[in-house]
Each structure stands twice: as C-alpha cells, then as structure tokens.
Design a protein around this motif. Sequence first.
Motif, mmCIF file in Angstrom:
data_model
loop_
_atom_site.group_PDB
_atom_site.id
_atom_site.type_symbol
_atom_site.label_atom_id
_atom_site.label_comp_id
_atom_site.label_asym_id
_atom_site.label_seq_id
_atom_site.Cartn_x
_atom_site.Cartn_y
_atom_site.Cartn_z
ATOM 1 N N ALA A 201 0.510 -1.388 0.022
ATOM 2 C CA ALA A 201 -0.104 0.359 -0.517
ATOM 3 C C ALA A 201 0.822 1.464 0.091
ATOM 4 O O ALA A 201 1.992 0.673 0.537
ATOM 5 N N ASP A 202 0.495 2.622 -0.785
ATOM 6 C CA ASP A 202 1.125 3.436 -0.214
ATOM 7 C C ASP A 202 0.548 4.605 0.440
ATOM 8 O O ASP A 202 -0.561 5.032 1.324
ATOM 9 N N PRO A 203 1.509 4.463 1.734
ATOM 10 C CA PRO A 203 0.998 5.749 2.638
ATOM 11 C C PRO A 203 0.125 7.018 2.211
ATOM 12 O O PRO A 203 -0.195 7.211 3.492
ATOM 13 N N ALA A 204 0.552 7.397 1.262
ATOM 14 C CA ALA A 204 0.254 9.038 0.690
ATOM 15 C C ALA A 204 -1.127 8.783 -0.035
ATOM 16 O O ALA A 204 -1.499 10.001 0.054
ATOM 17 N N GLY A 205 -1.633 7.639 -0.271
ATOM 18 C CA GLY A 205 -2.844 8.186 -0.347
ATOM 19 C C GLY A 205 -2.947 7.242 -1.656
ATOM 20 O O GLY A 205 -2.332 6.926 -2.587
ATOM 21 N N ARG A 206 -4.414 7.676 -2.570
ATOM 22 C CA ARG A 206 -4.263 7.310 -3.348
ATOM 23 C C ARG A 206 -5.647 8.350 -4.737
ATOM 24 O O ARG A 206 -6.023 7.868 -5.608
ATOM 25 N N ARG A 207 -4.587 9.851 -4.804
ATOM 26 C CA ARG A 207 -5.638 10.098 -5.900
ATOM 27 C C ARG A 207 -5.139 9.969 -7.205
ATOM 28 O O ARG A 207 -4.134 9.355 -7.381
ATOM 29 N N LEU A 208 -5.871 11.154 -8.245
ATOM 30 C CA LEU A 208 -5.304 10.735 -9.437
ATOM 31 C C LEU A 208 -4.045 10.633 -9.519
ATOM 32 O O LEU A 208 -3.167 10.314 -10.108
ATOM 33 N N ASP A 209 -3.315 11.686 -9.112
ATOM 34 C CA ASP A 209 -2.649 12.114 -10.232
ATOM 35 C C ASP A 209 -1.348 11.595 -8.661
ATOM 36 O O ASP A 209 -0.394 11.117 -9.787
ATOM 37 N N ARG A 210 -1.258 10.594 -8.379
ATOM 38 C CA ARG A 210 -0.569 9.759 -7.359
ATOM 39 C C ARG A 210 -0.118 8.157 -8.085
ATOM 40 O O ARG A 210 0.455 7.715 -8.067
ATOM 41 N N VAL A 211 -1.173 8.295 -8.460
ATOM 42 C CA VAL A 211 -1.847 6.969 -9.116
ATOM 43 C C VAL A 211 -1.395 7.333 -10.100
ATOM 44 O O VAL A 211 -0.631 5.548 -11.300
ATOM 45 N N ALA A 212 -1.625 8.122 -11.255
ATOM 46 C CA ALA A 212 -1.169 8.758 -12.160
ATOM 47 C C ALA A 212 0.683 8.220 -12.042
ATOM 48 O O ALA A 212 1.082 8.087 -13.473
ATOM 49 N N GLY A 213 0.666 8.714 -11.691
ATOM 50 C CA GLY A 213 2.174 8.476 -11.387
ATOM 51 C C GLY A 213 3.180 7.513 -11.204
ATOM 52 O O GLY A 213 4.032 7.397 -10.934
#
Length: 301
Positions: free
Chosen positions: A89-101
Amino acid sequence: MRCPELVETEFVSEPDQHTQGVPEQIITREGRSLHAMVLPGPPGTTAPTVVFEAGAAATRSSWGLVQPAVGRFARAVVYDRAGLGRSPADPAGRRLDRVAGDLLEVLDHFGPGPFVLVGHSAGGVIARLAASRRPDRITGLVLVDPTDEAADLLFGPVFRRAERVTLAAHGTLARLGLLRRMFRPMLNAVPADVRRDMEREAFAPGVVRTQSIQARTFLDELATWRDDPPDLGAIPTTVISGGRTGDGMNARIRAAANAAHAHRAAVSPAGRHVLAPGSGHYVPITEPELVAAEIRRLTHP
C-alpha cells in the motif's frame, strides 16, 4: 471470438513459465515497490510495448486472458497498483495524480517507449491521465468499458450512494472470505495459475480497503475533467463498450456509459468506438480476443 491475425507471429512461452510471464519488481523514486509481470513478445519484435492498467479493485490477474494474447505480437506488461495484488500500500493515499504517477514510473522502468496503454474501467481514467503527461511516448490508447466523465449519472447522489453500499458489502464479504464467490465465473474463465493468484490476492480485505481509499476522491477529481479533461492531443484512442447489461450495470447505466464512450472516441482525431456484443462490464474476461485485436490495430498499424 478468435481473430486469425493474432496468431501470425505467435510467441510460445516455456512450459513452466507463468501465463502472465516473468515477475519484475519496479522501485519507484520514493523507494516503494510495484509488482509487475512481463511477457517479452516474439523475438526481435519492434512493436510498441503494451502496458495494462486494471480496474478500481482489480489486480494484474484481471488481464490473464488478454495479456497472453497480446504477448504473441508485442511485449506485454501487467502490474499491481499500490495496495493491490503483490504491491504494498501507498501511505500517501490514492489521489489520481499519484496513481497516474505510479503508471508513469512503470513506463520509465521499461524504457523510453513507445507504449500503448490499455485501461479497463477506472483504469481507463488512469491511462488517460498518464498518457496526457507523456504524449510523446504513447502511440495509442485502448480504453475497455472505461469510467468516463461524460456520463453525468456518475456524479449524482444515487450512484454515489450505491458505491458506498457496494464497498461496505464487499468489505464484509472479504473479511468473511466470501467475496470470491461473487466472481466465480471470472475465476473459472482464467488459466489455472492466474486463478490461483486471484484466489490468494484479488479478494482480500486490503483490496477493498485500497478501493475505498481511492473512492474518497475519485469521483470528485473526475468531475473536474468535465470542464478541463486531460489533453491527449493526436494519440489514437479506441474505446470498447460492453454490449450487455449486468455486472452492476442496468439498462440506464449501460446506455449512459456507451454514450460517453462514443463521445470519447469522437473527440479523438483518430478515435474508434467498438462494441463487445457478448459482454457486460468485464470485457477482458468475456471477449479477450476482441480486446487483443484492437490492441494489435495500434501496435501494427
């Protein structure tokens, strides 16, 4: 459905090789790990590398029928987003910007390209955003029954309430070890090694937890695209729509989804809208050769 052109350059894997290829770990710039599996394609292939993006709660295994068909004519890469399958899991969350990153990190790992991106359901949103940020490296997009902001009903209270109820129910079923029963037809359709992976990984409580984290912001972020969508420039875009109701989509939702898909194809300079007549939402499982044939159109124009 079997498409003859898919076997012209058929690549045969080793008997002891996993259906989805060789495992590969991708280390992001932050030091997080993403699990991928790679089919190299036929020897000497010069076709673009095909990278698959799964749906909201799906692992790499959801491409267990399409990826091997694509591996006959191109290098084919599947991976688990953070918090799904074998990716922590990503501790910084799953906003679209981060997922696409994260998807862009996958592309960087596999070289300069060119790439064809393939996204199913919510994965179509992720693929579009990533493509808009690297248009020089993307030679095509295939969006398979994608979530699309042109479908207004996604943003109404009825849909959002249904999403909350579904997530709560799936969370309970996952904790009880019963969620996999809802997806028995999918499990029965895929090869045995892919099925074992799905049974171990695809229906665990952590999967629903990751989906719930993404859902907190996904629709609100997607709503902003109605006025300011990602710019895909001249990237050829094929949109595949399911032709049937079911899989949580009634006639009204199916009609709205397919109208949005037609719009998405129409606004692409090289857009193509294709109907999968025998499928509901899970086109990669019910008509994998159709999906593979549309990918081939973009890798072998």
